[in-house]
Structure formats: structure tokens, C-alpha cells
Design a protein around this motif. Structure first.
Motif, PDB file in Angstrom:
ATOM      1  N   UNK A  41       0.820  -1.211   0.000  1.00 35.40           N
ATOM      2  CA  UNK A  41       0.000   0.000   0.000  1.00 35.40           C
ATOM      3  C   UNK A  41       0.854   1.261   0.000  1.00 35.40           C
ATOM      4  N   UNK A  42       2.153   1.118   0.333  1.00 29.60           N
ATOM      5  CA  UNK A  42       3.012   2.305   0.448  1.00 29.60           C
ATOM      6  C   UNK A  42       4.158   2.315  -0.557  1.00 29.60           C
ATOM      7  N   UNK A  47       8.551   5.171  -3.523  1.00 30.29           N
ATOM      8  CA  UNK A  47       9.352   5.415  -4.715  1.00 30.29           C
ATOM      9  C   UNK A  47       9.238   6.864  -5.186  1.00 30.29           C
ATOM     10  N   UNK A  48       8.074   7.465  -5.016  1.00 34.52           N
ATOM     11  CA  UNK A  48       7.956   8.903  -5.335  1.00 34.52           C
ATOM     12  C   UNK A  48       8.812   9.717  -4.375  1.00 34.52           C
ATOM     13  N   UNK A  49       8.864   9.298  -3.121  1.00 33.04           N
ATOM     14  CA  UNK A  49       9.630   9.990  -2.088  1.00 33.04           C
ATOM     15  C   UNK A  49      11.126   9.901  -2.348  1.00 33.04           C
ATOM     16  N   UNK A  50      11.596   8.700  -2.748  1.00 30.75           N
ATOM     17  CA  UNK A  50      13.041   8.564  -2.893  1.00 30.75           C
ATOM     18  C   UNK A  50      13.561   8.880  -4.287  1.00 30.75           C
ATOM     19  N   UNK A  51      12.681   8.925  -5.295  1.00 31.48           N
ATOM     20  CA  UNK A  51      13.109   9.335  -6.627  1.00 31.48           C
ATOM     21  C   UNK A  51      13.940   8.308  -7.372  1.00 31.48           C
ATOM     22  N   UNK A 187       7.854   0.492   4.004  1.00 34.05           N
ATOM     23  CA  UNK A 187       8.415   1.644   3.294  1.00 34.05           C
ATOM     24  C   UNK A 187       9.887   1.407   2.989  1.00 34.05           C
ATOM     25  N   UNK A 188      10.593   0.826   3.949  1.00 32.99           N
ATOM     26  CA  UNK A 188      12.025   0.611   3.804  1.00 32.99           C
ATOM     27  C   UNK A 188      12.339  -0.414   2.716  1.00 32.99           C
TER      28      UNK A 188
END
Length: 380
Positions: A41-42, A47-51, A187-188
Motif C-alpha cells: 500500500x506504500x 518510490x515517489x519519495x526517494x526518486x 516503506x524501507x
């Protein structure tokens, strides 16, 4: 040994090993697996957060390992030796770094040494998170600087993906009754990649091509101020209590409590970021770092959003180094933990950007329990 007897030290070769073909964002979860058979779900948000656009994994979608951490680290070290024009037989000191090695015991350096097939040499294992790369570098640097070794390697490797397979989470306290993994764990899984990097250090620059004279290496631990921010081996509640670590509970109970998996406290990370920057500012105040004299900055960061936060804070200070001087390969290789800085340096040195006389500053912050390392080099 007095300062006058210490030798200059040069990075004469760099090497990297990235397993398999680049894996795009649409297929990353095929490799790390789906917890409870459901898509994360995350994952997309992470992936948007880390680019990160592509990364490498050392296993197949079925979870079969294609390499070991040690074999990847050895491959990167061979590449660095080749780049320096040296054989494995010339290596006198091997310093290795990793977050999680192939064994619990013995250390990573023993496994890498065996994979290299080198004769009797001196070794040292450094285990932490990302900044362990500079721990190993400082050890190798001091060996050459003091005349204890003529050729030393500082190598780092990570095989994070195997720790992100569903079996590390399913049936544990990290997954709720609906089969959803705790965000701090899930997330990690979309943050880390596999691979290895290595550098070779000698007391003289290479006769052909460019070398990097290592001016200094500084490491600062802030563990006395913070609980663990990224860890494996304890629950969230008891992470700072060493008597509650997984080994006291036993492996079965530790797995059930979610203590075996790697997790990150993202709220604490926001605080730790400012602590890293605080050390950076102190270096500038002390004159250790003169921003206007830095020609290239290789700063390891785990996510594009973290870079943006670091930049936003630095812009209001005299410590800011213009972003056009920053070099990063995070979008194409991802965050490879301890190996990131050497994989980045290898790509930088082979990019043609480095010119003689330029200053190159490497910075490696680590969220493990709040640490940051700096290395200043000059292109010669």
C-alpha cells in the motif's frame, strides 16, 4: 608516529559491482515479493519519495540468490584493483563495510577475503549502516599513511533485498490482522538496493590517469543523543534497551515480535537530518570545510526528498555548496547503503568531470543511530 613521518595517501583505483539488469519501478516488488500475496500500500509512495527510477537486485523474482554480499564486494574490489593496474597479490590490507553480512559470525572481511582468493593479508570488518564505508576508508587510509601497508582496499557491499522477502514479515507483529505490513518496515523495502563498491589506496598516485589525494577523513557519531533510527534486532518499543535485543529472546520469539526485520523510524529521521547538518556547519565554522573551495560534492542520501530538505536548510547558511556541484547516481542505482558512496565515486571518476587540482568532498550521513562522515580529496 610523528606527523612528519606520515605518508600522503592516494585513491588510485575505484570499482563497482551492480548485480543483474536494472529493475524499473514497475517490477521492483516482483523481486522483493508481496507480503501476504498483496501489493504494498506504500510502495508507490516510497518510490515517489526517494526518486529511484531503476535499481539492482542480487536475487531472482523467486527469491533465489544470484550472488552473496561477499562475492559482490570481492568483485568490486577486483574491479578497483584492475583500475589501479594491480593484481590481487599486491593487496596488503582489506577493510570492508556492510550493514548486514552473509554471516552473523565471522566478519564480512573474512568472507570477502575468501572470495578474493588472496593470500595471507591483514583484514578488518566494519559493521554499521551507510557510514561504515568511511569507517573502512579511514582504517585503510591510516594503514597506508602509517606505512603499515603499501596497497589497501576499502570495500563495501550490501545484499538488502534478501532481508525484504515476505517471510521476514509474515506471521510477525509487523503485519496486522488484515495482512498489512507496518509502514516503517514496508516503506524501507522500497528504499534499499544491492551492490558493492571499492577503492584502492596507495602512498603514491597512479603513473597514468587521475588519482585522488585523501586530505582527511572525519567521522562523528551522535549515538549518545538518539535512539536507533534504523535497526534490526529489536522491537520498536525496546530498541534502545540492549537487554531486550533479539539474542536474549531467542530467534523464534525474536522473529515473531518482528525483531529480525530491518525497520526505520521516519519521524526520528526528520530530527536526525538536522543533527547531520549541525555537524556539517561545525566543520565549516572550524575551517575544516571551505564551501567555496569545493569543486564537487558527492553526498550520499537515501531519497530525493531528503536531499531537498538538506538543501532547504543549507541555503540559509554559509555552508551551502551550489547544487550544480553536486553529483549523484541515486535515480539509476538506488540507495546501496554502505556501498553507495564508492559506487557513486566510481561513476564520478569515470565520468570525465574530475580535473586536476579540484577538491572533491564526500559526505555520508547514516540514520542507524545518527552518524555522519566526511572525506576531503584533491584530484591529482
Amino acid at each position: 608516529m610523528s606527523e612528519g613521518l606520515l605518508r600522503d595517501v592516494y585513491i588510485t583505483g575505484t570499482g563497482a559491482f551492480l548485480p543483474g539488469d536494472p529493475v524499473g519501478v514497475d517490477t521492483m516488488e516482483d523481486f522483493i515479493g508481496r507480503i501476504g500475496g498483496r501489493s504494498s500500500a506504500v510502495g508507490r509512495r516510497a518510490l515517489r519519495w526517494n526518486g529511484v527510477e531503476t535499481r539492482h537486485y542480487a536475487l531472482t523474482p523467486e527469491g533465489r540468490p544470484l550472488h552473496s554480499n561477499a562475492s559482490m564486494t570481492a568483485a568490486a574490489t577486483r574491479a578497483a584493483l584492475d583500475d589501479a593496474g594491480l593484481s590481487v597479490g599486491r593487496l596488503g590490507h582489506l577493510a570492508t563495510a556492510t550493514t548486514q553480512g552473509d554471516y552473523i559470525v565471522p566478519g564480512h572481511a573474512s568472507a570477502v577475503h575468501a572470495e578474493l582468493g588472496a593470500g595471507p593479508i591483514e583484514i578488518a570488518s566494519y559493521q554499521s549502516v551507510c557510514a561504515s564505508a568511511l569507517m573502512a576508508a579511514k582504517g585503510a587510509w591510516l594503514q597506508v599513511r602509517a606505512g603499515e601497508a603499501e596497497v589497501a582496499a576499502a570495500a563495501a557491499g550490501e545484499f538488502s533485498s534478501r532481508w525484504f522477502r515476505p517471510e521476514f514479515y509474515e506471521g510477525t507483529a509487523l503485519v496486522d490482522a488484515k495482512g498489512r505490513a507496518r509502514v516503517e518496515a514496508d516503506f524501507l523495502r522500497f528504499t534499499l538496493s544491492d551492490g558493492a563498491g571499492s577503492v584502492i589506496m596507495e602512498p603514491k598516485p597512479r603513473p597514468d590517469g587521475l588519482s585522488l589525494k585523501v586530505d582527511w577523513i572525519d567521522l562523528t557519531s551522535l549515538a549518545g543523543r538518539f535512539d536507533p533510527c534504523m535497526w534490526a534486532g529489536s522491537t520498536f518499543a525496546d530498541r534502545a534497551d540492549m537487554k531486550s535485543a533479539w539474542s536474549h529472546a531467542g530467534p523464534v520469539a525474536a522473529h515473531a515480535s518482528g525483531s529480525v526485520a530491518l525497520v526505520q523510524d521516519f519521524e526520528l529521521l526528520k530530527i536526525v537530518i538536522r543533527a547531520w547538518i549541525g555537524v556539517w556547519l561545525e566543520k565549516v565554522d572550524q575551517g575544516r570545510i571551505v564551501p567555496d573551495e569545493v569543486d564537487h560534492l558527492l553526498c550520499h542520501y537515501s531519497a530525493r526528498s531528503l536531499r531537498e530538505e538538506i538543501v532547504s536548510v543549507l541555503k540559509s547558511t554559509a555552508a551551502m555548496i551550489p547544487e550544480e556541484k553536486w553529483f549523484s547516481n541515486l535515480p539509476t542505482v538506488g540507495n546501496i547503503g554502505a556501498a553507495s558512496i564508492w559506487v557513486m565515486l566510481d561513476e564520478f571518476m569515470k565520468s570525465g568531470r574530475a580535473k586536476r587540482g579540484e577538491k572533491v568532498l564526500l559526505i555520508v550521513p547514516e540514520s542507524g543511530r545518527a552518524m555522519v562522515g566526511f572525506m576531503m580529496c584533491e584530484v591529482v
